[in-house]
Design an enzyme around this catalytic site. Sequence first.
Site, PDB file in Angstrom:
ATOM      1  N   LYS A 189       2.268   9.531  -2.385  1.00  0.00           N
ATOM      2  CA  LYS A 189       1.342   8.703  -3.457  1.00  0.00           C
ATOM      3  C   LYS A 189       0.307   8.408  -3.051  1.00  0.00           C
ATOM      4  O   LYS A 189      -0.138   7.572  -2.310  1.00  0.00           O
ATOM      5  CB  LYS A 189       2.325   7.528  -4.019  1.00  0.00           C
ATOM      6  CG  LYS A 189       1.850   6.980  -5.135  1.00  0.00           C
ATOM      7  CD  LYS A 189       2.133   5.274  -5.487  1.00  0.00           C
ATOM      8  CE  LYS A 189       1.355   4.410  -4.685  1.00  0.00           C
ATOM      9  NZ  LYS A 189      -0.113   4.579  -5.132  1.00  0.00           N
ATOM     10  N   GLY A 242      -1.319   0.715   4.527  1.00  0.00           N
ATOM     11  CA  GLY A 242      -1.735  -0.181   3.491  1.00  0.00           C
ATOM     12  C   GLY A 242      -1.607  -1.715   4.114  1.00  0.00           C
ATOM     13  O   GLY A 242      -1.873  -2.132   5.516  1.00  0.00           O
ATOM     14  N   SER A 243      -1.723  -2.721   3.251  1.00  0.00           N
ATOM     15  CA  SER A 243      -1.549  -4.051   3.787  1.00  0.00           C
ATOM     16  C   SER A 243      -0.330  -4.652   4.555  1.00  0.00           C
ATOM     17  O   SER A 243       0.497  -3.904   3.981  1.00  0.00           O
ATOM     18  CB  SER A 243      -2.011  -4.953   2.489  1.00  0.00           C
ATOM     19  OG  SER A 243      -0.739  -4.870   1.531  1.00  0.00           O
ATOM     20  N   THR A 244      -0.486  -5.449   5.387  1.00  0.00           N
ATOM     21  CA  THR A 244       0.798  -5.876   6.010  1.00  0.00           C
ATOM     22  C   THR A 244       1.686  -6.590   5.066  1.00  0.00           C
ATOM     23  O   THR A 244       2.882  -6.107   4.985  1.00  0.00           O
ATOM     24  CB  THR A 244       0.611  -6.986   6.872  1.00  0.00           C
ATOM     25  OG1 THR A 244      -0.322  -6.214   8.018  1.00  0.00           O
ATOM     26  CG2 THR A 244       1.582  -7.579   7.781  1.00  0.00           C
ATOM     27  N   THR A 246       2.491  -5.699   1.831  1.00  0.00           N
ATOM     28  CA  THR A 246       3.115  -4.491   1.083  1.00  0.00           C
ATOM     29  C   THR A 246       4.001  -3.756   2.267  1.00  0.00           C
ATOM     30  O   THR A 246       5.039  -3.243   1.682  1.00  0.00           O
ATOM     31  CB  THR A 246       2.129  -3.615   0.537  1.00  0.00           C
ATOM     32  OG1 THR A 246       1.251  -4.232  -0.357  1.00  0.00           O
ATOM     33  CG2 THR A 246       2.705  -2.487  -0.413  1.00  0.00           C
ATOM     34  N   GLY A 247       3.603  -3.502   3.342  1.00  0.00           N
ATOM     35  CA  GLY A 247       4.131  -2.708   4.411  1.00  0.00           C
ATOM     36  C   GLY A 247       5.658  -3.584   4.895  1.00  0.00           C
ATOM     37  O   GLY A 247       6.838  -3.012   4.900  1.00  0.00           O
ATOM     38  N   GLU A 264       1.377   1.607   8.934  1.00  0.00           N
ATOM     39  CA  GLU A 264       0.346   1.242   9.631  1.00  0.00           C
ATOM     40  C   GLU A 264      -0.674   0.295   8.695  1.00  0.00           C
ATOM     41  O   GLU A 264      -0.935   0.737   7.619  1.00  0.00           O
ATOM     42  CB  GLU A 264      -0.657   2.893   9.701  1.00  0.00           C
ATOM     43  CG  GLU A 264      -1.807   2.850  10.765  1.00  0.00           C
ATOM     44  CD  GLU A 264      -3.308   2.681  10.186  1.00  0.00           C
ATOM     45  OE1 GLU A 264      -3.324   1.238  10.151  1.00  0.00           O
ATOM     46  OE2 GLU A 264      -3.827   3.564   9.754  1.00  0.00           O
ATOM     47  N   CYS A 298      -9.006  -0.472   8.619  1.00  0.00           N
ATOM     48  CA  CYS A 298      -8.015  -1.404   9.188  1.00  0.00           C
ATOM     49  C   CYS A 298      -8.203  -1.711  10.561  1.00  0.00           C
ATOM     50  O   CYS A 298      -7.732  -2.896  10.882  1.00  0.00           O
ATOM     51  CB  CYS A 298      -6.449  -0.557   9.111  1.00  0.00           C
ATOM     52  SG  CYS A 298      -6.899   1.126   9.782  1.00  0.00           S
ATOM     53  N   GLU A 395      -7.704 -10.809   7.307  1.00  0.00           N
ATOM     54  CA  GLU A 395      -8.347  -9.580   7.267  1.00  0.00           C
ATOM     55  C   GLU A 395      -9.168  -9.509   5.998  1.00  0.00           C
ATOM     56  O   GLU A 395      -8.347  -9.679   4.687  1.00  0.00           O
ATOM     57  CB  GLU A 395      -7.489  -8.446   6.988  1.00  0.00           C
ATOM     58  CG  GLU A 395      -7.851  -7.316   6.911  1.00  0.00           C
ATOM     59  CD  GLU A 395      -6.669  -5.845   7.281  1.00  0.00           C
ATOM     60  OE1 GLU A 395      -5.963  -5.778   6.125  1.00  0.00           O
ATOM     61  OE2 GLU A 395      -7.120  -4.985   7.628  1.00  0.00           O
TER      62      GLU A 395
HETATM   63  P1  NAD Z   1      -1.677  -2.214  -0.799  1.00  0.00           P
HETATM   64  O1  NAD Z   1      -1.002  -2.319   0.793  1.00  0.00           O
HETATM   65  O2  NAD Z   1      -1.078  -2.913  -1.643  1.00  0.00           O
HETATM   66  O3  NAD Z   1      -1.722  -0.668  -1.234  1.00  0.00           O
HETATM   67  C1  NAD Z   1      -1.822   0.376  -0.508  1.00  0.00           C
HETATM   68  C2  NAD Z   1      -0.748   1.465  -0.909  1.00  0.00           C
HETATM   69  O4  NAD Z   1       0.652   0.711  -1.242  1.00  0.00           O
HETATM   70  C3  NAD Z   1      -1.240   1.782  -2.152  1.00  0.00           C
HETATM   71  O5  NAD Z   1      -0.932   3.347  -2.524  1.00  0.00           O
HETATM   72  C4  NAD Z   1      -0.105   1.010  -3.376  1.00  0.00           C
HETATM   73  O6  NAD Z   1      -0.143   1.659  -4.670  1.00  0.00           O
HETATM   74  C5  NAD Z   1       0.976   0.956  -2.483  1.00  0.00           C
HETATM   75  N1  NAD Z   1       1.831   0.001  -3.010  1.00  0.00           N
HETATM   76  C6  NAD Z   1       1.431  -1.370  -3.564  1.00  0.00           C
HETATM   77  N2  NAD Z   1       2.710  -1.849  -3.792  1.00  0.00           N
HETATM   78  C7  NAD Z   1       3.586  -1.255  -3.420  1.00  0.00           C
HETATM   79  C8  NAD Z   1       5.038  -1.654  -3.627  1.00  0.00           C
HETATM   80  N3  NAD Z   1       5.542  -2.616  -3.976  1.00  0.00           N
HETATM   81  N4  NAD Z   1       5.782  -0.450  -2.993  1.00  0.00           N
HETATM   82  C9  NAD Z   1       5.205   0.710  -2.610  1.00  0.00           C
HETATM   83  N5  NAD Z   1       3.844   0.876  -2.472  1.00  0.00           N
HETATM   84  C10 NAD Z   1       2.980  -0.116  -2.945  1.00  0.00           C
HETATM   85  O7  NAD Z   1      -3.365  -2.815  -0.461  1.00  0.00           O
HETATM   86  P2  NAD Z   1      -4.309  -3.194  -1.742  1.00  0.00           P
HETATM   87  O8  NAD Z   1      -3.674  -4.091  -2.741  1.00  0.00           O
HETATM   88  O9  NAD Z   1      -4.975  -1.799  -2.402  1.00  0.00           O
HETATM   89  O10 NAD Z   1      -5.337  -3.796  -0.989  1.00  0.00           O
HETATM   90  C11 NAD Z   1      -4.934  -5.183  -0.499  1.00  0.00           C
HETATM   91  C12 NAD Z   1      -5.637  -5.490   0.784  1.00  0.00           C
HETATM   92  O11 NAD Z   1      -4.725  -4.579   1.627  1.00  0.00           O
HETATM   93  C13 NAD Z   1      -6.807  -5.040   1.274  1.00  0.00           C
HETATM   94  O12 NAD Z   1      -7.878  -5.855   0.879  1.00  0.00           O
HETATM   95  C14 NAD Z   1      -6.740  -4.878   2.999  1.00  0.00           C
HETATM   96  O13 NAD Z   1      -6.896  -6.103   3.455  1.00  0.00           O
HETATM   97  C15 NAD Z   1      -5.536  -4.312   2.951  1.00  0.00           C
HETATM   98  N6  NAD Z   1      -5.518  -2.764   3.200  1.00  0.00           N
HETATM   99  C16 NAD Z   1      -5.383  -2.332   4.430  1.00  0.00           C
HETATM  100  C17 NAD Z   1      -5.388  -0.765   4.793  1.00  0.00           C
HETATM  101  C18 NAD Z   1      -5.036  -0.393   5.826  1.00  0.00           C
HETATM  102  O14 NAD Z   1      -5.561   0.898   6.010  1.00  0.00           O
HETATM  103  N7  NAD Z   1      -4.229  -1.025   7.037  1.00  0.00           N
HETATM  104  C19 NAD Z   1      -5.603   0.082   3.417  1.00  0.00           C
HETATM  105  C20 NAD Z   1      -5.733  -0.625   2.272  1.00  0.00           C
HETATM  106  C21 NAD Z   1      -5.845  -2.091   2.299  1.00  0.00           C
END
Ligand code: NAD
Length: 491
Positions: A189, A242-244, A246-247, A264, A298, A395
């Site tokens: 995705k 992605g974000s901590t 959401t992880g 990551e 990141c 961050e």
């Molecule tokens: P996010 O972590 O929410 O999104 C990253 C991915 O996760 C996207 O594909 C998103 O659709 C998916 N996602 C979101 N909610 C989900 C869920 N409940 N279950 C499964 N997948 C889900 O990040 P964001 O809201 O786009 O950005 C917010 C903050 O996250 C940024 O401001 C930044 O601080 C951080 N971020 C970090 C990285 C990194 O590489 N570490 C990348 C993007 C964003």
Amino acid sequence: QAPLRVPITLPNGLTYEQPTGLFINGEFVASKQNKTFDVINPSTEEKITTVYRAMDDDVDTAVAAAKKAFETKWSIVEPEVRARALFNLADLVEKNQETLAAIESMDNGKSLFCSRGDVALVSKYLRSCGGWADKLNGNVIDTGKDYFTYSIKEPLGVCGQIIPWNFPLLMWSWKIGPALATGNTVVLKPAETTPLSALFASQLCQEAGIPAGVVNILPGSGRVVGERLSAHPDVKKIAFTGSTATGRHIMKVAADTVKKVTLELGGKSPNIVFADADLDKAVKNIAFGIFFNSGEVCCAGSRIYIQDTVYEEVLTKLKEYTETLKVGDPFNEDVFQGAQTSDKQLHKILDYVNVAKSEGARLVTGGERQGDKGYFVKPTIFADVKEDMKIVKDEVFGPIVTVSKFSTVDEVIAMANDSQYGLAAGIHTNDINKAVNVSNRVKAGTVWVNTYNDFHQNVPFGGFGQSGIGREMGDAALSNYTQVKSVRIAI
Ligand code: NAD
């Protein structure tokens, strides 16, 4: 019904056909519920195109296709077949590099300078994965003359992969490369804001000889597609960037089916300048450490620590150098920093500027939006910060850096390590003993000495602490996608 392909003229005049459907079982298809969403160019705020939005039922179809492809095709072929397909894919990425870089700059807002670098690393990494594909040997284990015992590495099955918007194509390659090399199939995705390059690259997968169903791409929301992938009983692993926050959530959802999970996540990485460094070089490195890719990295070196005896000198040089970095239209060849990827990011960053000011941080340069069209932010430096400020702890994910002073090695190590994160760290010094000593003591998955944001396809990358679990690239990435089977035969 929206079309499944649209002709697009890129801002630099190149033309191409953009697939806009979900990529399932080797075909671009409409979502079953016919849902769509618009993709926006962050430099112009104009709509680029409309893409189909996957829902739960599309995830189920894609997972079923990936499961079948795993069982009947990809896990059972000779590894050499997988190697060849990945080499082909790397070649095709290279052949389409200018189109891919331009798609990325249009969709994400990053400068062509950044997207060309991404695409170059994508092809190198896919080639590196191809090289591993037929060298994943097991072991023969000596357990005495009455047994023949060996262990082999087997793929996991269908892998759910969820990627962010800051490096859309690079993250696609970091995810599919090791999964495919080891015989897994994937349902990936992309982030909702940046689905275009992964969809375009799906066609290249087909052209490279990767069978239908091995790679499936589902644009859609995290809350629907991401959640379904994380919970799906036939998905054996989730790889997330992605974000901590959401992880953490994904890990909890994946726990119900005890999926393997690699994450990551975020960072707030320290970048340390010692007085004995080549200061001009260090200034360029620390500026690149934070402003590269518009700060949407990141591992951005977002906390700069300068030794007290050179603090004012380095800060002055950093301000001067930063003010030479050109911000604007990503397709202008002189531009270093393009647009932030979304309206949401732009406002998050501007809110943090206000937070930093209200906390009493000294604004050295930047601190505002550039222009009123497109999500551009001037590279921003806050100096004389205190370690407990939010601007030092959180961050931001944008072109904002904090600068603090230190006097001793012990002091700066304590400051550097005072974070929930541990993704990367930078050290600038001409003293090799100090470089090794500080590298040993700093809590980070990657340490860069006299360089920064300097990636290599064979060097593992990932986080300590709440920056993640598992490693990408290098041989470490492959073990995230295999499980060991031991066989003991009594003779
Ligand atoms: P996010 O972590 O929410 O999104 C990253 C991915 O996760 C996207 O594909 C998103 O659709 C998916 N996602 C979101 N909610 C989900 C869920 N409940 N279950 C499964 N997948 C889900 O990040 P964001 O809201 O786009 O950005 C917010 C903050 O996250 C940024 O401001 C930044 O601080 C951080 N971020 C970090 C990285 C990194 O590489 N570490 C990348 C993007 C964003």
